[in-house]
Design a protein around this motif. Structure first.
Motif, PDB file in Angstrom:
ATOM      1  N   UNK A   1      38.529  11.463  51.987  1.00  0.00           N
ATOM      2  CA  UNK A   1      39.551  10.478  52.350  1.00  0.00           C
ATOM      3  C   UNK A   1      39.326   9.166  51.589  1.00  0.00           C
ATOM      4  N   UNK A   2      38.076   8.743  51.471  1.00  0.00           N
ATOM      5  CA  UNK A   2      37.785   7.530  50.702  1.00  0.00           C
ATOM      6  C   UNK A   2      38.126   7.731  49.232  1.00  0.00           C
ATOM      7  N   UNK A   3      37.797   8.908  48.695  1.00  0.00           N
ATOM      8  CA  UNK A   3      38.094   9.190  47.283  1.00  0.00           C
ATOM      9  C   UNK A   3      39.596   9.135  47.025  1.00  0.00           C
ATOM     10  N   UNK A   4      40.388   9.717  47.934  1.00  0.00           N
ATOM     11  CA  UNK A   4      41.843   9.690  47.759  1.00  0.00           C
ATOM     12  C   UNK A   4      42.362   8.257  47.885  1.00  0.00           C
ATOM     13  N   UNK A   5      41.754   7.479  48.780  1.00  0.00           N
ATOM     14  CA  UNK A   5      42.156   6.079  48.918  1.00  0.00           C
ATOM     15  C   UNK A   5      41.924   5.307  47.638  1.00  0.00           C
ATOM     16  N   UNK A   6      40.785   5.520  46.998  1.00  0.00           N
ATOM     17  CA  UNK A   6      40.514   4.857  45.721  1.00  0.00           C
ATOM     18  C   UNK A   6      41.440   5.386  44.629  1.00  0.00           C
ATOM     19  N   UNK A   7      41.741   6.674  44.665  1.00  0.00           N
ATOM     20  CA  UNK A   7      42.662   7.266  43.692  1.00  0.00           C
ATOM     21  C   UNK A   7      44.047   6.633  43.788  1.00  0.00           C
ATOM     22  N   UNK A   8      44.457   6.294  45.002  1.00  0.00           N
ATOM     23  CA  UNK A   8      45.758   5.642  45.183  1.00  0.00           C
ATOM     24  C   UNK A   8      45.702   4.160  44.838  1.00  0.00           C
ATOM     25  N   UNK A   9      44.575   3.513  45.149  1.00  0.00           N
ATOM     26  CA  UNK A   9      44.498   2.062  45.024  1.00  0.00           C
ATOM     27  C   UNK A   9      44.302   1.586  43.592  1.00  0.00           C
TER      28      UNK A   9
ATOM     29  N   UNK B   1      50.600  -3.761  48.053  1.00  0.00           N
ATOM     30  CA  UNK B   1      50.246  -3.247  49.377  1.00  0.00           C
ATOM     31  C   UNK B   1      49.409  -1.981  49.266  1.00  0.00           C
ATOM     32  N   UNK B   2      49.833  -1.059  48.393  1.00  0.00           N
ATOM     33  CA  UNK B   2      49.071   0.186  48.201  1.00  0.00           C
ATOM     34  C   UNK B   2      47.678  -0.127  47.675  1.00  0.00           C
ATOM     35  N   UNK B   3      47.602  -1.046  46.705  1.00  0.00           N
ATOM     36  CA  UNK B   3      46.312  -1.378  46.122  1.00  0.00           C
ATOM     37  C   UNK B   3      45.352  -2.037  47.097  1.00  0.00           C
ATOM     38  N   UNK B   4      45.885  -2.821  48.016  1.00  0.00           N
ATOM     39  CA  UNK B   4      45.008  -3.558  48.931  1.00  0.00           C
ATOM     40  C   UNK B   4      44.665  -2.788  50.202  1.00  0.00           C
ATOM     41  N   UNK B   5      45.547  -1.890  50.628  1.00  0.00           N
ATOM     42  CA  UNK B   5      45.328  -1.211  51.910  1.00  0.00           C
ATOM     43  C   UNK B   5      44.778   0.211  51.779  1.00  0.00           C
ATOM     44  N   UNK B   6      45.017   0.874  50.659  1.00  0.00           N
ATOM     45  CA  UNK B   6      44.597   2.275  50.523  1.00  0.00           C
ATOM     46  C   UNK B   6      43.096   2.472  50.720  1.00  0.00           C
ATOM     47  N   UNK B   7      42.224   1.614  50.139  1.00  0.00           N
ATOM     48  CA  UNK B   7      40.786   1.837  50.389  1.00  0.00           C
ATOM     49  C   UNK B   7      40.427   1.755  51.869  1.00  0.00           C
ATOM     50  N   UNK B   8      41.086   0.868  52.607  1.00  0.00           N
ATOM     51  CA  UNK B   8      40.772   0.727  54.031  1.00  0.00           C
ATOM     52  C   UNK B   8      41.314   1.901  54.838  1.00  0.00           C
ATOM     53  N   UNK B   9      42.481   2.403  54.448  1.00  0.00           N
ATOM     54  CA  UNK B   9      43.012   3.590  55.114  1.00  0.00           C
ATOM     55  C   UNK B   9      42.084   4.779  54.858  1.00  0.00           C
ATOM     56  N   UNK B  10      41.633   4.916  53.606  1.00  0.00           N
ATOM     57  CA  UNK B  10      40.684   5.985  53.300  1.00  0.00           C
ATOM     58  C   UNK B  10      39.375   5.815  54.048  1.00  0.00           C
ATOM     59  N   UNK B  11      38.926   4.564  54.171  1.00  0.00           N
ATOM     60  CA  UNK B  11      37.687   4.304  54.915  1.00  0.00           C
ATOM     61  C   UNK B  11      37.847   4.665  56.385  1.00  0.00           C
TER      62      UNK B  11
END
Length: 225
Positions: A178-186, A133-143
């Motif tokens: 925000x996008x960078x943090x999303x990728x960092x999490x994903x 879930x984290x891997x698939x949704x984090x980039x979109x949350x950051x976006x």
């Protein structure tokens, strides 16, 4: 300008929505790393104990003695041992009944081992859906945070007489964080999920092979009576 464009200043001066997105992603990243270390320990332990038990099992040791040793000092991390104990316990119980039918005995043994394997599968795959879930949704949350921040940056240009790059750069920069943090999490979550899923599939295949081979041994024993 340099201080204004520093990472920390961009984070602290971001809008509330963007800060909330960043905080959510950082929390997701933290918990995903907790899961990664936990899963790594459990799966590595399961691989090690599986190999150790199979070596003992195929060394020619007496099954009764092996069962007594496993029962006296059980290792909950050893899936092969748990399957072995479940199968031999059911085999002993059913085969001691008067006029025990061999097919009925083997059906009961296989059913007991399937239940043990299902429990092992549940234990090994625990929390892996969270990583997915984290891997698939984090980039979109950051976006989402990026889009919101850029929207606010351009809305701010409406109140400026002369739009320059300097006036819009901080807003866009804080949004891109925000996008960078999303990728960092994903990224770590996706890599860990794929690796752990492959390891779990390999372990479950080993358990299934062991259960089939153990069933063959018990099948010969119950039909030789």
């Amino acid at each position: 300008m340099a201080d204004k464009m520093s990472i920390w200043s961009l984070v602290f001066e971001a809008s509330f929505v963007v800060q909330l997105v960043m905080l959510t992603l950082l929390a997701a990243s933290f918990f995903s790393w907790v899961v990664i270390f936990q899963r790594r320990r459990i799966i590595s332990g399961a691989q090690k104990t599986c190999k150790e038990f199979e070596e003992r099992f195929w060394s020619g040791a007496d099954l009764g003695q092996l069962y007594r040793d496993a029962t006296a000092n059980p290792n909950p991390d050893s899936g092969a041992e748990n399957i072995f104990r479940a199968g031999l316990k059911e085999f002993t119980r059913l085969s001691q009944q008067p006029s025990a039918d061999p097919d009925m005995v083997m059906n009961g043994v296989q059913r007991a081992m399937r239940v043990a394997m299902a429990r092992e599968e549940e234990r090994l795959e625990a929390h892996l859906p969270f990583l997915a879930t984290v891997g698939s949704t984090s980039p979109y949350v950051g976006l989402f945070g990026t889009v919101w921040g850029i929207m606010n940056a351009f809305r701010g240009l409406a109140n400026v007489q002369q739009a320059t790059l300097a006036s819009v750069a901080p807003g866009i920069a804080e949004a891109l964080i925000a996008t960078a943090i999303g990728l960092f999490a994903a990224i770590p979550a996706v890599v860990a999920y794929n690796r752990f899923s492959a390891s779990v599939d390999s372990l479950l295949a080993n358990y299934e092979t062991f259960a089939d081979e153990f069933s063959s041994i018990l099948y010969r024993r119950v039909h030789s009576r």
